[in-house]
Motif scaffolding. Structure first.
Motif, PDB file in Angstrom:
ATOM      1  N   GLN A  41     -18.257 -31.482  18.959  1.00 31.85           N
ATOM      2  CA  GLN A  41     -17.352 -30.847  17.994  1.00 31.85           C
ATOM      3  C   GLN A  41     -17.929 -30.746  16.578  1.00 31.85           C
ATOM      4  OE1 GLN A  41     -13.972 -33.303  18.800  1.00 31.85           O
ATOM      5  NE2 GLN A  41     -14.363 -34.720  17.137  1.00 31.85           N
ATOM      6  N   ASP A  98      -7.686 -42.330  14.938  1.00 31.62           N
ATOM      7  CA  ASP A  98      -6.684 -41.577  15.703  1.00 31.62           C
ATOM      8  C   ASP A  98      -6.642 -40.095  15.317  1.00 31.62           C
ATOM      9  OD1 ASP A  98      -5.675 -41.736  13.160  1.00 31.62           O
ATOM     10  OD2 ASP A  98      -3.722 -42.541  13.725  1.00 31.62           O
ATOM     11  N   CYS A 121     -13.738 -45.551  19.618  1.00 31.46           N
ATOM     12  CA  CYS A 121     -13.289 -45.283  18.255  1.00 31.46           C
ATOM     13  C   CYS A 121     -11.931 -45.904  17.996  1.00 31.46           C
ATOM     14  CB  CYS A 121     -13.236 -43.782  17.998  1.00 31.46           C
ATOM     15  SG  CYS A 121     -12.964 -43.440  16.252  1.00 31.46           S
ATOM     16  N   TYR A 157      -7.149 -34.230  16.555  1.00 34.11           N
ATOM     17  CA  TYR A 157      -7.861 -33.148  17.264  1.00 34.11           C
ATOM     18  C   TYR A 157      -8.941 -33.692  18.199  1.00 34.11           C
ATOM     19  CZ  TYR A 157     -10.945 -34.400  13.467  1.00 34.11           C
ATOM     20  OH  TYR A 157     -11.708 -35.128  12.597  1.00 34.11           O
ATOM     21  N   CYS A 158      -9.138 -35.027  18.189  1.00 37.43           N
ATOM     22  CA  CYS A 158     -10.360 -35.562  18.804  1.00 37.43           C
ATOM     23  C   CYS A 158     -10.095 -36.243  20.143  1.00 37.43           C
ATOM     24  CB  CYS A 158     -11.012 -36.548  17.829  1.00 37.43           C
ATOM     25  SG  CYS A 158     -12.496 -37.293  18.517  1.00 37.43           S
TER      26      CYS A 158
HETATM   27  S1  SF4 Z   1     -13.161 -37.608  14.882  1.00 37.20           S
HETATM   28 FE1  SF4 Z   1     -12.835 -38.796  16.790  1.00 37.20          FE
HETATM   29  S2  SF4 Z   1     -14.595 -40.137  16.895  1.00 37.20           S
HETATM   30 FE2  SF4 Z   1     -14.486 -39.428  14.786  1.00 37.20          FE
HETATM   31  S3  SF4 Z   1     -13.253 -40.939  13.696  1.00 37.20           S
HETATM   32 FE3  SF4 Z   1     -11.827 -39.380  14.414  1.00 37.20          FE
HETATM   33  S4  SF4 Z   1     -11.093 -40.131  16.403  1.00 37.20           S
HETATM   34 FE4  SF4 Z   1     -12.946 -41.262  15.905  1.00 37.20          FE
END
Ligand code: SF4
Length: 357
Positions: A14, A51, A48, A54-55
């Motif tokens: 992403q 929160d 991670c 979008y992830c």
């Molecule tokens: S974008 Fe995803 S991996 Fe990065 S800090 Fe946010 S939740 Fe964690």
């Protein structure tokens, strides 16, 4: 190992940063200061504690988690490098159980590559939002390029998509990176990224921060990534951001970097603060400034030529260099002028002559 590489390669997908094409799930062709090179683009871990709405890697999500140890990842990179499959590294990470600990692993990996394996090629390192400010310096010492993603244009917007990310701390790290760039580190520059359409922001909101980042921080590039809502995230039911919106922001970004004035760029937005779908910002701005057209190709200066839709910086320079001997319509075409876009804005008498040649 291959499974882990695929998981952590896909986890890094992403991030838009200068990638022009995807060669497989973890190798991308990227534009770097040294030209186009294949990069290993990977996360240190997709664990991670954050929160971000979008992830896919957000803490609550039930996804397969994987992590590299610094030595393991640096060995893997060197193996790919020695086999000629990659020439550089783009290294990001989930925040793990703590962003500073995850950042330490990023730094250790880069340090092993630079010191143990004497790799002196391209390394792009992410500074993780929320990691300790003191880690910016080693990141700048080890990396060719450094970035930290804003994702949203203000704290108000960011708080809609993350309960943990702090806009002001991201800005602090951004300013810290700039400090080390001014001391001659990170010759490959400093970048950031926005997730477009994730936080209810308007294009004008993004533009306001973009101006500050280019002017005050002297960012090298800003990247825009249209929101593609992922299954299993809180934004799952959110409409995807159309790709044309991402493209319009890139077009505006180019005009800003070409030196268009703030008051001209302000003309590109509609009354709600968005860039229209129907026409690109340069055409929108030109149509709202009828007093500067038609432009006389024979005598217009560089700045004026650049205001003509269909004429970019390269073609404007070529016109100025070549016009003393006269320019034919075919010459304009060969120089790269988009005639369909440009002709309505070029002086009519000249146009007729061009056509009659
Ligand atoms: S974008 Fe995803 S991996 Fe990065 S800090 Fe946010 S939740 Fe964690």
């Amino acid at each position: 190992m291959e499974k882990k590489l695929k998981i952590l390669g896909m986890g890094a997908a992403q991030d838009a940063c200068s990638f022009v094409s995807k060669l497989n799930s973890f190798i991308y062709l990227a534009a770097t200061p040294g030209g186009y090179i294949p990069l290993l683009k990977v996360l240190m871990t997709n664990v991670c504690c954050n929160d971000c709405a979008y992830c896919i890697n957000r803490a609550e999500n039930k996804v397969i988690r994987a992590s590299f140890k610094p030595l393991e990842l640096s060995r893997l990179f060197m193996d790919l490098y020695e086999r000629g499959l990659v020439k550089g590294l783009f290294l990001s990470s989930g925040n793990g159980i703590d962003p500073s600990l995850a950042m330490e692993d990023i730094l250790k990996t880069a340090e092993i590559l630079r010191k143990k394996y004497k790799f002196n090629g391209y390394i792009h390192l992410k500074v993780l939002p929320g990691s300790r400010l003191e880690y910016v310096r080693p990141a700048c010492e080890l990396a060719s390029r450094v970035s930290i993603n804003f994702e949203a244009p203000s704290q108000r917007h960011l708080s809609r998509i993350s309960s943990k990310k702090d806009f002001y701390k991201i800005m602090q790290s951004t300013i810290e990176i700039k400090k080390y760039r001014e001391k001659g580190l990170v010759a490959g520059g400093q970048t950031t990224q926005f997730v477009v359409g994730a936080s209810g922001e308007t294009d004008r909101d993004i533009f306001e921060l973009m101006k500050r980042l280019y002017r005050e921080i002297k960012l090298t590039r800003i990247y825009f990534e249209a929101l593609r809502p992922l299954k299993g995230t809180p934004l799952e039911g959110h409409p995807p951001t159309p790709i044309w919106r991402q493209n319009r922001l890139y077009q505006l970004d180019f005009l800003f970097r070409y030196g268009f004035l703030d008051e001209e760029l302000a003309l590109a937005f509609d009354e709600r603060g968005y860039l229209p779908k129907e026409r690109d910002p340069k055409l929108t701005i030109a149509l709202k400034q009828p007093h500067i057209f038609p432009v006389d190709i024979k005598s217009a200066d560089y700045k004026t030529l650049l205001r003509v839709p269909g004429i970019g910086p390269k073609t404007a320079r070529k016109i100025i260099e070549n016009r003393k001997n006269g320019i034919r319509i075919d010459d304009l075409k060969k120089m790269g002028v988009n005639l369909r876009r440009a002709l309505p804005f070029i002086k009519q008498g000249y146009q007729r002559r061009l056509f009659s040649i």
